[in-house]
Design an enzyme around this catalytic site. Structure first.
Site, PDB file in Angstrom:
ATOM      1  N   LEU A  26       0.626  -1.059   0.298  1.00  0.00           N
ATOM      2  CA  LEU A  26       0.438  -0.271  -0.672  1.00  0.00           C
ATOM      3  C   LEU A  26       0.327   1.260   0.247  1.00  0.00           C
ATOM      4  O   LEU A  26       0.206   2.690  -0.386  1.00  0.00           O
ATOM      5  CB  LEU A  26      -0.602   0.204   1.200  1.00  0.00           C
ATOM      6  CG  LEU A  26      -1.509  -1.050   1.477  1.00  0.00           C
ATOM      7  CD1 LEU A  26      -3.080  -0.937   2.800  1.00  0.00           C
ATOM      8  CD2 LEU A  26      -2.349  -1.796   0.268  1.00  0.00           C
TER       9      LEU A  26
ATOM     10  N   ASN B 174      -0.148   3.587  -3.653  1.00  0.00           N
ATOM     11  CA  ASN B 174       0.339   4.432  -2.704  1.00  0.00           C
ATOM     12  C   ASN B 174      -1.566   4.590  -2.257  1.00  0.00           C
ATOM     13  O   ASN B 174      -1.612   5.708  -2.753  1.00  0.00           O
ATOM     14  CB  ASN B 174       0.872   5.058  -3.028  1.00  0.00           C
ATOM     15  CG  ASN B 174       1.186   6.153  -1.369  1.00  0.00           C
ATOM     16  OD1 ASN B 174       1.020   6.011  -0.429  1.00  0.00           O
ATOM     17  ND2 ASN B 174       2.107   7.206  -1.669  1.00  0.00           N
ATOM     18  N   CYS B 175      -1.722   3.710  -0.884  1.00  0.00           N
ATOM     19  CA  CYS B 175      -3.218   3.958  -0.636  1.00  0.00           C
ATOM     20  C   CYS B 175      -3.109   5.074   1.217  1.00  0.00           C
ATOM     21  O   CYS B 175      -3.806   5.335   1.446  1.00  0.00           O
ATOM     22  CB  CYS B 175      -3.618   2.867  -0.175  1.00  0.00           C
ATOM     23  SG  CYS B 175      -3.929   1.542  -1.460  1.00  0.00           S
ATOM     24  N   VAL B 176      -1.640   4.886   1.996  1.00  0.00           N
ATOM     25  CA  VAL B 176      -1.567   5.397   2.857  1.00  0.00           C
ATOM     26  C   VAL B 176      -1.205   6.925   2.437  1.00  0.00           C
ATOM     27  O   VAL B 176      -0.328   7.181   1.761  1.00  0.00           O
ATOM     28  CB  VAL B 176      -0.929   4.729   3.542  1.00  0.00           C
ATOM     29  CG1 VAL B 176      -1.023   5.674   5.127  1.00  0.00           C
ATOM     30  CG2 VAL B 176      -1.616   3.337   3.024  1.00  0.00           C
TER      31      VAL B 176
END
Lengths: 426, 128
Positions: A209, A241-243
């Site tokens: 992530l 990228n999720c964060v």
């Protein structure tokens, strides 16, 4: 390398029986885009919605934002090594649908952040309140692992964006911009009196992530290398990228990286824009040393006079940023670094987790701990279930009148570290 | 560096469960910040920091879990390791504590993320 970017301005998005672009209006067949999204069996269902600037709409949790593009002339296709087959991109002719974005949303992990408000004070802080957004909320099959879900949503967003971009293939752009780079030797001969400047872009690469892909390769596994600055315009770099919503680079930002575009504005005038250097932000300290050593070495080998360095994220990347800055300066190459700050809610704490006297030219994207009140909006696309549990939120987050007290961290793109945002400091 | 050349200091039960057979795992049922302090104490004893103490974009005080790699062997106190860990401890205090606010399944996600960040560091170490 020469790339012609054709801009097609989208003035409205509407659902219709057939997908097409006519008079600046993007008509989207829900059935067609659903079929494109559901090509991956890991996605159980998908719902589409349209959010327009000024509407009382909150989109959350946002994963990625993508600008549809199509390659009309030249080598390769959009998102090489990811959607198109691997081929070097960045030359020929590419069209982009301007003024709109595909926004992917979905709860990949339980603490996921990312809010786009289309109106109100929150809208002032996210650049994606100004785009017409086609939002897709993807639900995965049962018992899916987070990394499989992330990958499925990442690819579904790219497929839909490429499908929409293809609608523009036969159109005439409203505006065309030309970006041209020189080879090393040509640049030296053409601009003998101008300073030689490059862009060093640090890519998020810490793990699940927190990933970025370059021509489909996980950036964690690269050593620093050089690119033509036009390659990103065809989607050579994409986000996984999720964060860290406020300071991550969605794919939209990679495609439209303002550092690259602003440096092109100065190319041949105030400096010679030599190349785009990419490096990573791994968690293993020996990797940091290798990557920063190599980045500094490339700067020296290219006989650069100066570089602009941008980072992505907080904490761990602060160390890469300072290592890059120190080592590049030690080679006699001047640096300007772009970061954002976690300076506490009162702005009085140390902004970065690392520092050095060599970092004496710093551009900030703002303080991510800054508190903001987001009023209740009429419609939510996605889910609010996790808003109280996302970065920057606290137990007081959901107030009695339905408004939210949060830190800027939660807003997608609020403190972006390439300058693709509204904040800075003097 | 091989898998016997480092140890993992962690408060993440998933890390203990997954790695206890193959790695030297020191598990402590303590807070994120206390893990950083535990690592700092070991750096003072001569261990070297091998992975970044603020790995991951999930902030301190949001996630309760932290796993850090340090050298198995000891030498002189490593100044660079000390600076990194001290800065990380300071950085913790900028974030409002909310590690105890989440619903149960969210902790599983935090554990998985911490494990994968650690695995990303171990992959580099094991390859060397």
């Amino acid at each position: 390398m020469r790339l012609e970017m054709g801009h097609i301005y989208i003035k409205d998005i509407q659902f219709a029986a057939e997908s097409k672009i006519e008079d600046g209006i993007l008509y989207v067949s829900e059935e067609a885009v659903r079929a494109v999204a559901l090509e991956d069996e890991k996605i159980k269902s998908v719902s589409f919605d349209i959010a327009k600037p000024g509407e009382s709409v909150r989109i959350t949790p946002v994963k990625d934002v993508i600008e549809p593009r199509v390659k009309v002339e030249g080598r390769g296709g959009i998102f090489p090594g990811v959607i198109a087959k691997v081929d070097t991109v960045g030359e020929g002719k590419t069209y982009a649908l301007k003024g709109m974005a595909v926004v992917t949303a979905g709860k990949i992990v339980g603490f996921q952040e990312g809010i786009i408000d289309m109106t109100g004070p929150g809208a002032d802080y996210t650049p994606f309140s100004k785009t017409l957004n086609l939002v897709m909320v993807c639900e995965p099959v049962d018992d899916i692992k987070p990394h499989d879900y992330e990958k499925a949503v990442r690819f579904a967003g790219f497929r839909v964006a490429v499908y929409l971009g293809e609608l523009a293939r036969e159109l005439t752009p409203d505006e065309t911009k030309v970006y041209e780079t020189c080879t090393i030797k040509e640049g030296m001969e053409k601009y003998p009196d101008l300073p030689r400047v490059a862009y060093v872009q640090m890519l998020q690469s810490q793990g699940l992530l927190h990933d970025t892909y370059v021509y489909g390769v996980d950036a964690k596994k690269i050593v620093p290398t050089i690119m033509s600055p036009t390659e990103i315009m065809d989607g050579a770099i994409v986000s996984g990228n999720c964060v860290s919503a406020c300071d991550k680079n969605p794919t939209y930002v990679h495609l439209n990286n303002p550092v690259v575009h602003d440096m092109f504005e100065q190319h041949g005038k105030t400096f010679n824009f030599v190349c785009h250097i990419i490096t990573n932000e791994n968690v293993y300290l020996a990797d940091k040393q290798r990557s920063s050593d190599w980045t500094a070495k490339l700067c020296k080998m290219l006989d650069l006079d100066g570089v602009i360095v941008s980072q992505e994220g907080f904490g761990n990347p602060d160390t890469d940023l300072i290592m890059n800055c120190k080592k590049i300066e030690a080679e006699g190459v001047k640096t300007v670094i772009i970061t954002d700050e976690y300076a506490g809610r009162d702005g009085k704490s140390q902004s970065l987790a690392d520092s050095d006297p060599a970092a004496d030219a710093v551009v900030t994207g703002g303080n991510a701990n800054q508190v903001i009140i987001l009023p209740k909006l009429d419609k939510v696309i996605g889910t609010l279930d996790y808003v109280t549990k996302i970065a920057g939120a606290s137990e007081e987050t959901l107030r009695e009148d339905g408004s939210l007290e949060v830190e800027l961290q939660v807003l997608t793109g609020a403190t972006n570290e390439t300058g693709f945002n509204k904040l800075s400091a003097r | 560096m091989g898998s016997r050349d480092y140890m993992v200091i962690t408060n993440n039960p998933l890390v203990l469960d997954r790695l206890k057979e193959t790695r030297h795992v020191v598990y402590r049922d303590i807070s994120y910040e206390e893990i950083l302090r535990e690592v700092r104490d070991r750096i003072h004893e001569g261990h070297t920091l091998l992975s970044h103490p603020l790995s991951g974009s999930v902030k301190p005080n949001e996630t309760p879990y932290k796993s850090i790699m340090i050298s198995e062997g000891k030498g002189e106190v490593d100044e660079a390791s000390l600076k990194l860990i001290e800065n990380a401890i300071q950085a913790c205090r900028k974030f409002i504590f909310k590690s105890d606010l989440y619903e149960a399944p969210v902790y599983d996600d935090f554990q998985i993320i911490d494990l994968t960040l650690l695995e990303s560091g171990m992959a580099s170490a094991d390859a060397g």
